[in-house]
Design a protein around this motif. Sequence first.
Motif, PDB file in Angstrom:
ATOM      1  N   PRO A  37       0.811  -1.214   0.000  1.00 51.73           N
ATOM      2  CA  PRO A  37       0.000   0.000   0.000  1.00 51.73           C
ATOM      3  C   PRO A  37       0.851   1.273   0.000  1.00 51.73           C
ATOM      4  CG  PRO A  37      -0.750  -1.530   1.695  1.00 51.73           C
ATOM      5  CD  PRO A  37       0.568  -2.047   1.182  1.00 51.73           C
ATOM      6  N   PRO A  38       0.430   2.269  -0.785  1.00 48.18           N
ATOM      7  CA  PRO A  38       1.154   3.541  -0.763  1.00 48.18           C
ATOM      8  C   PRO A  38       0.905   4.269   0.551  1.00 48.18           C
ATOM      9  CG  PRO A  38      -0.780   3.683  -2.188  1.00 48.18           C
ATOM     10  CD  PRO A  38      -0.670   2.258  -1.731  1.00 48.18           C
ATOM     11  N   SER A  39       1.884   5.060   0.948  1.00 46.45           N
ATOM     12  CA  SER A  39       1.732   5.848   2.168  1.00 46.45           C
ATOM     13  C   SER A  39       0.773   6.999   1.910  1.00 46.45           C
ATOM     14  CB  SER A  39       3.086   6.410   2.590  1.00 46.45           C
ATOM     15  OG  SER A  39       3.510   7.399   1.651  1.00 46.45           O
ATOM     16  N   ARG A  40       0.342   7.623   2.983  1.00 46.74           N
ATOM     17  CA  ARG A  40      -0.534   8.769   2.852  1.00 46.74           C
ATOM     18  C   ARG A  40       0.177   9.892   2.101  1.00 46.74           C
ATOM     19  NH1 ARG A  40      -1.670  13.402   3.347  1.00 46.74           N
ATOM     20  NH2 ARG A  40      -3.609  14.358   3.986  1.00 46.74           N
ATOM     21  N   ALA A  41       1.475  10.075   2.378  1.00 47.50           N
ATOM     22  CA  ALA A  41       2.258  11.110   1.705  1.00 47.50           C
ATOM     23  C   ALA A  41       2.366  10.828   0.207  1.00 47.50           C
ATOM     24  CB  ALA A  41       3.646  11.218   2.336  1.00 47.50           C
ATOM     25  N   GLU A  42       2.571   9.575  -0.138  1.00 51.71           N
ATOM     26  CA  GLU A  42       2.641   9.199  -1.560  1.00 51.71           C
ATOM     27  C   GLU A  42       1.300   9.454  -2.236  1.00 51.71           C
ATOM     28  OE1 GLU A  42       3.722   5.306  -4.333  1.00 51.71           O
ATOM     29  OE2 GLU A  42       4.044   5.210  -2.175  1.00 51.71           O
ATOM     30  N   LEU A  43       0.211   9.091  -1.581  1.00 48.36           N
ATOM     31  CA  LEU A  43      -1.123   9.338  -2.125  1.00 48.36           C
ATOM     32  C   LEU A  43      -1.372  10.834  -2.318  1.00 48.36           C
ATOM     33  CD1 LEU A  43      -3.141   6.781   0.007  1.00 48.36           C
ATOM     34  CD2 LEU A  43      -2.766   6.655  -2.467  1.00 48.36           C
ATOM     35  N   ALA A  44      -0.924  11.631  -1.363  1.00 48.97           N
ATOM     36  CA  ALA A  44      -1.105  13.086  -1.467  1.00 48.97           C
ATOM     37  C   ALA A  44      -0.354  13.635  -2.674  1.00 48.97           C
ATOM     38  CB  ALA A  44      -0.649  13.765  -0.181  1.00 48.97           C
ATOM     39  N   GLY A  45       0.836  13.120  -2.920  1.00 50.23           N
ATOM     40  CA  GLY A  45       1.602  13.551  -4.082  1.00 50.23           C
ATOM     41  C   GLY A  45       0.926  13.196  -5.385  1.00 50.23           C
ATOM     42  N   VAL A  46       0.377  11.997  -5.448  1.00 48.95           N
ATOM     43  CA  VAL A  46      -0.347  11.570  -6.652  1.00 48.95           C
ATOM     44  C   VAL A  46      -1.599  12.427  -6.827  1.00 48.95           C
ATOM     45  CG1 VAL A  46      -1.602   9.666  -7.743  1.00 48.95           C
ATOM     46  CG2 VAL A  46       0.561   9.216  -6.568  1.00 48.95           C
ATOM     47  N   ALA A  47      -2.330  12.639  -5.756  1.00 47.70           N
ATOM     48  CA  ALA A  47      -3.563  13.444  -5.826  1.00 47.70           C
ATOM     49  C   ALA A  47      -3.266  14.852  -6.326  1.00 47.70           C
ATOM     50  CB  ALA A  47      -4.239  13.501  -4.464  1.00 47.70           C
ATOM     51  N   LYS A  48      -2.137  15.406  -5.909  1.00 45.67           N
ATOM     52  CA  LYS A  48      -1.760  16.759  -6.320  1.00 45.67           C
ATOM     53  C   LYS A  48      -1.544  16.830  -7.831  1.00 45.67           C
ATOM     54  CE  LYS A  48       1.369  20.462  -5.001  1.00 45.67           C
ATOM     55  NZ  LYS A  48       2.484  20.850  -4.149  1.00 45.67           N
ATOM     56  N   ALA A  49      -1.096  15.726  -8.436  1.00 50.94           N
ATOM     57  CA  ALA A  49      -0.836  15.681  -9.878  1.00 50.94           C
ATOM     58  C   ALA A  49      -2.101  15.403 -10.701  1.00 50.94           C
ATOM     59  CB  ALA A  49       0.217  14.608 -10.172  1.00 50.94           C
TER      60      ALA A  49
END
Length: 113
Positions: A37-49
């Motif tokens: 599973p991706p971390s919350r920080a990784e998910l936030a980075g993807v969401a930003k893109a």
Amino acid sequence: MSAKIYFNPKCGTARNALALLREAGIEPEIIEYLKTPPSRAELAGVAKAMSGGARELLRAKEPLAGELGLHDASDEAILEAIAAHPVLLNRPVVVTAKGAKACRPAEMVKELI
């Protein structure tokens, strides 16, 4: 071109998106998000893109999304829920230098190539 695909091998749309990437000569980093599973920080980075932000990451049809009240939730709540319950991640999500998309239908991946 480098690319990542958040992938579920049981999902036909994810398999089709991966095939389209490979047909374009791209061998992406494959992240089987249910196993890793991706971390919350990784998910936030993807969401930003993504143009749709965290909401685009949410698999709204997943019953757990309704049970957790995520249909009207904030981006922060959605990211927290996906990090805690990776089954809530929409699939497939593809990330390239051109941005990130939940590629449903799979042909949407062509916009990122």
